[in-house]
Design a protein around this motif. Sequence first.
Motif, PDB file in Angstrom:
ATOM      1  N   GLU A 716       0.844  -1.184   0.000  1.00 29.22           N
ATOM      2  CA  GLU A 716       0.000   0.000   0.000  1.00 29.22           C
ATOM      3  C   GLU A 716       0.880   1.234   0.000  1.00 29.22           C
ATOM      4  O   GLU A 716       2.060   1.196   0.372  1.00 29.22           O
ATOM      5  CB  GLU A 716      -0.893   0.014   1.242  1.00 29.22           C
ATOM      6  CG  GLU A 716      -1.926  -1.094   1.276  1.00 29.22           C
ATOM      7  CD  GLU A 716      -3.133  -0.774   0.446  1.00 29.22           C
ATOM      8  OE1 GLU A 716      -3.131   0.278  -0.238  1.00 29.22           O
ATOM      9  OE2 GLU A 716      -4.092  -1.565   0.472  1.00 29.22           O
ATOM     10  N   THR A 717       0.287   2.368  -0.382  1.00 29.76           N
ATOM     11  CA  THR A 717       1.008   3.632  -0.303  1.00 29.76           C
ATOM     12  C   THR A 717       1.395   3.886   1.130  1.00 29.76           C
ATOM     13  O   THR A 717       0.572   3.680   2.048  1.00 29.76           O
ATOM     14  CB  THR A 717       0.135   4.779  -0.820  1.00 29.76           C
ATOM     15  OG1 THR A 717      -0.269   4.482  -2.150  1.00 29.76           O
ATOM     16  CG2 THR A 717       0.896   6.091  -0.791  1.00 29.76           C
ATOM     17  N   HIS A 720      -1.026   5.020   4.238  1.00 28.01           N
ATOM     18  CA  HIS A 720      -2.458   4.834   3.923  1.00 28.01           C
ATOM     19  C   HIS A 720      -3.263   4.547   5.184  1.00 28.01           C
ATOM     20  O   HIS A 720      -4.296   5.180   5.440  1.00 28.01           O
ATOM     21  CB  HIS A 720      -2.609   3.695   2.899  1.00 28.01           C
ATOM     22  CG  HIS A 720      -4.020   3.181   2.791  1.00 28.01           C
ATOM     23  ND1 HIS A 720      -5.016   3.907   2.163  1.00 28.01           N
ATOM     24  CD2 HIS A 720      -4.596   2.023   3.241  1.00 28.01           C
ATOM     25  CE1 HIS A 720      -6.137   3.211   2.222  1.00 28.01           C
ATOM     26  NE2 HIS A 720      -5.892   2.051   2.861  1.00 28.01           N
ATOM     27  N   ALA A 838      -7.930   5.331  -1.004  1.00 31.02           N
ATOM     28  CA  ALA A 838      -7.414   4.414  -2.024  1.00 31.02           C
ATOM     29  C   ALA A 838      -7.482   5.049  -3.407  1.00 31.02           C
ATOM     30  O   ALA A 838      -6.580   4.909  -4.236  1.00 31.02           O
ATOM     31  CB  ALA A 838      -8.196   3.102  -1.977  1.00 31.02           C
ATOM     32  N   SER A 841      -4.888   7.986  -4.004  1.00 27.15           N
ATOM     33  CA  SER A 841      -3.485   7.634  -3.782  1.00 27.15           C
ATOM     34  C   SER A 841      -2.963   6.824  -4.966  1.00 27.15           C
ATOM     35  O   SER A 841      -3.717   6.050  -5.594  1.00 27.15           O
ATOM     36  CB  SER A 841      -3.332   6.816  -2.499  1.00 27.15           C
ATOM     37  OG  SER A 841      -3.780   7.542  -1.379  1.00 27.15           O
ATOM     38  N   ASP A 842      -1.644   6.992  -5.300  1.00 29.44           N
ATOM     39  CA  ASP A 842      -1.032   6.210  -6.380  1.00 29.44           C
ATOM     40  C   ASP A 842      -0.915   4.759  -5.958  1.00 29.44           C
ATOM     41  O   ASP A 842      -0.582   4.445  -4.802  1.00 29.44           O
ATOM     42  CB  ASP A 842       0.358   6.759  -6.712  1.00 29.44           C
ATOM     43  CG  ASP A 842       0.283   8.145  -7.395  1.00 29.44           C
ATOM     44  OD1 ASP A 842      -0.709   8.371  -8.115  1.00 29.44           O
ATOM     45  OD2 ASP A 842       1.171   8.960  -7.136  1.00 29.44           O
ATOM     46  N   ARG A 843      -1.189   3.866  -6.896  1.00 26.76           N
ATOM     47  CA  ARG A 843      -1.024   2.450  -6.677  1.00 26.76           C
ATOM     48  C   ARG A 843      -0.147   1.879  -7.786  1.00 26.76           C
ATOM     49  O   ARG A 843      -0.078   2.460  -8.885  1.00 26.76           O
ATOM     50  CB  ARG A 843      -2.388   1.742  -6.667  1.00 26.76           C
ATOM     51  CG  ARG A 843      -3.257   2.144  -5.497  1.00 26.76           C
ATOM     52  CD  ARG A 843      -2.580   1.738  -4.156  1.00 26.76           C
ATOM     53  NE  ARG A 843      -3.316   2.255  -3.008  1.00 26.76           N
ATOM     54  CZ  ARG A 843      -4.285   1.578  -2.393  1.00 26.76           C
ATOM     55  NH1 ARG A 843      -4.639   0.392  -2.861  1.00 26.76           N
ATOM     56  NH2 ARG A 843      -4.880   2.097  -1.363  1.00 26.76           N
TER      57      ARG A 843
END
Length: 882
Positions: A716-717, A720, A838, A841-843
């Motif tokens: 995960e970022t 998070h 989620a 945020s960048d994944r």
Amino acid sequence: MFTNDEMIQLLILVLEAAVVVALVLVLFRLRARFGLTPLYIILGAFQPVRMILASVFFVELVPGLPVSPGSEILFIGSLFVILLVYIFEDAIETRNAVYGILLANLTITVMTFVSSKQIILESTFNFFNLPQAVFEKISLMMLLGSVSFFVDTFLLLNIYEKAWKWFREKLFLRIFISILFVLILDSLITTTGAFWGDPHYAGLLGASIIGKLSVAIILTLALTYYVKFSEVSHQEGKPYQDVFDLLSYRQKFELEQQIGAQRENLLRQSEGRFATFAQISPVGIFRTDPAGATTYVNPRWCEIAGMSSEQAMGEGWLNGVHPGDRMKLKQEWENSTQGNRESYANYRFIHPDGFVAWVIGRSVPEEDDQGNILGYVGTITDITDLKKAEAAISESEERFKHLFISSPDAIYLLDPHDPDVDWSIVDCNLAACEMSGYSREELVGKSIYFLDVNKRTGGDLVDYLQSIREQGVYYFETLQQHKDGRLYPVEITTSIVTYGGRELVLGIDRDISKRKEEEAARAKRAVELETLYQTSLEVNSQADLNSLLHAILERAVNLVGVDAGSLFLMQEGGQYLESVLVHNSPDTPKNMRLKLGEGLTGVVAQTKEVVVVDDYQSWSHRVESLRDVNFHRIMGVPLMVQSRVIGVLNVIDRSYTGKFTEEDIRLVSLFADQAALAIENSRLYQGLQLSNLELSTAYEATIEGWSRALDLRDKETEGHTLRVTELTLRMALAMNVKSENLVHIRRGALLHDIGKMGVPDRILLKPDVLTPDEWEIMRKHPVFAYEMLSSVDFLRPSLDIPYCHHEKWDGTGYPRRLRGEEIPLVARIFAVADVWDALTSDRPYRPAWSSERALAYIRAQSGKHFDPAVVQVFLQMIEKIN
């Protein structure tokens, strides 16, 4: 002088006379029960016996001249019976007796004469084998005897009537003259008729007269005794002068019949009225015959006695009388009936079921017009209830006497109506004398109020008496003064009693000095306990140990009213005591340390007992550092917890105001026990708080470490989980979630994906799209979270987010497909925050969405994925942030 034969004849004559007289009197006495029939039967039997005795039992005074004394006695006995009947019965009975005897005589005479004529017949049976001449002579003598009997009876009754007039008060002379005259005349007639011309006539006449004289004496004595003692109710005298004057007798007989008819009619009327009255009478009624045998009882008598009327007849009623009363009552009743007098008796009947009935029995003789006793009429009255009441009263009186004598309380009988003395003492018991110090002689006659400190007179006494009447029992307390002058409190109970026809007041005085002392002690104890309780509450309400110690020392000083104090606590495992607090004693050194056994404080800690010094300045065991301190008296009390000394509490008097009392020592000791527990609990509580703080910090650090580890594993970022947690808490506050639940929300948010630890890396880290089977495993991670955290007690309240954050508002989520408000609120809040973070945020598999695109998605999922109410709060919050 008489020859031997003559003496034998005379002796036989006297003996036979006695036997015949006794037999006649017995049968006559029994007439009340059997009537005169048995006597008349005996009289009839006399006549053939006379013939037999005259034939076979005789004495020949001279050859050829037999004399039968038995025959003479039976003849005289017949006359005796006639005289008895005449004296005691009426004209009809006398006539019946005379005619009956004559008929029997004539019958025997005829039979003897016929036998003398048939003696020559061969078929004739001569039982005694007598010659014909004897039969002829006997029949002749019987005929002469019958005529003689009639004449003798006529003379006997007339002479008795004359003698009754001459000798009214001389019963013996009246009877003796009548009998002797007739018997001598009979001797002259019979002897002259039978032996006139015989050379022995003179001797026979003399012997006959002497024999008749002897018989006359026997008859007179017997009849006189009988009349006086066996028939005491006899009314002397008769209205008839001549029974056998035919003309006058007929008139008399008719008159008697008329009188009898009238009597019978009146008797029937009287009997009818009597029967009616007896049936409805409220008392038991009975009647008897002249001898006292019961002939009638009414229903009420049967009810009281517990017997049937058949059982009561004759002397049967005695069977129902209580055995303890039976013999005495029977004797009393016989004496009453024999004396023809009234009777009165108290006795008991015992019923078949055992019930005992007390009665009063009364009876009176019932007489005819001539005073003859017809029987007795009587009543019985049931007095069982009265006897029970008397017994109860007697028992009550006995109990009162026993109580009066033996009671430990003072008892007075008072007269409230005494005109000379207000409420005078009529009597008192020994306890009253002992309580007051006065003798009974000194108390009786005085007013009860001379003992009372609160004197009362006039109207007060009237009101007091009225209060007793209204309340029945009246209580009050007062002070009385002993003879020696001391005062003592008493509790007085008064009530009204009737004694000797007077209204008196019964007063019971109880010395309550001990009770008053106990009440005062209890009141003081209650005040002390209340003070102790309030002090303990104030002490235990202190927030920290330092405030607690100050409160303990101040309250201890105030409890006993002294002006200073100090508090020492045990240090370094019980090696020494350190002064932690001093109150109002500026010259006492601060932070003083004392070893066990050193000074007063050290002695208290070492012995674990209270030590009191009334003059500290002269006490030889003072510590050097306190030698110049201005103490007067001091009390050291150990502070103990489970037999372990944790310190010493000292209360100090600097002003020389006296000594410590036992109550002071007890009160401070009780307070010290409470203070010791409070200090120990405060110490434990502070330690527990520190431990909890340390444990809680460790828990939170562990949870945050788990959260970072999960983020790293899931790629995960970074940050998070912390961002989602923060956003979730802000939304919870906005939706008015209780503050005490925030800690559980934080923990649940940090651990929301802890269930992914149960998902294999090949699925969790797969870069491509998951297959249906792989998704099936992935969707189990909320269940894995529940299974992992539910066994940890402090994390169980935080399970709602890890277990339910993938549920959807429309019921299409997992793992349980909950719908709407079935989903916990915190899980619904977290779902919005989680998706928002989620999306923005960048994944690895996509870049972050813009805020507008993410907000549009969340609006679109309101009512589907998300709770509309939560979405509304979220949108307002985002607007404020932007």
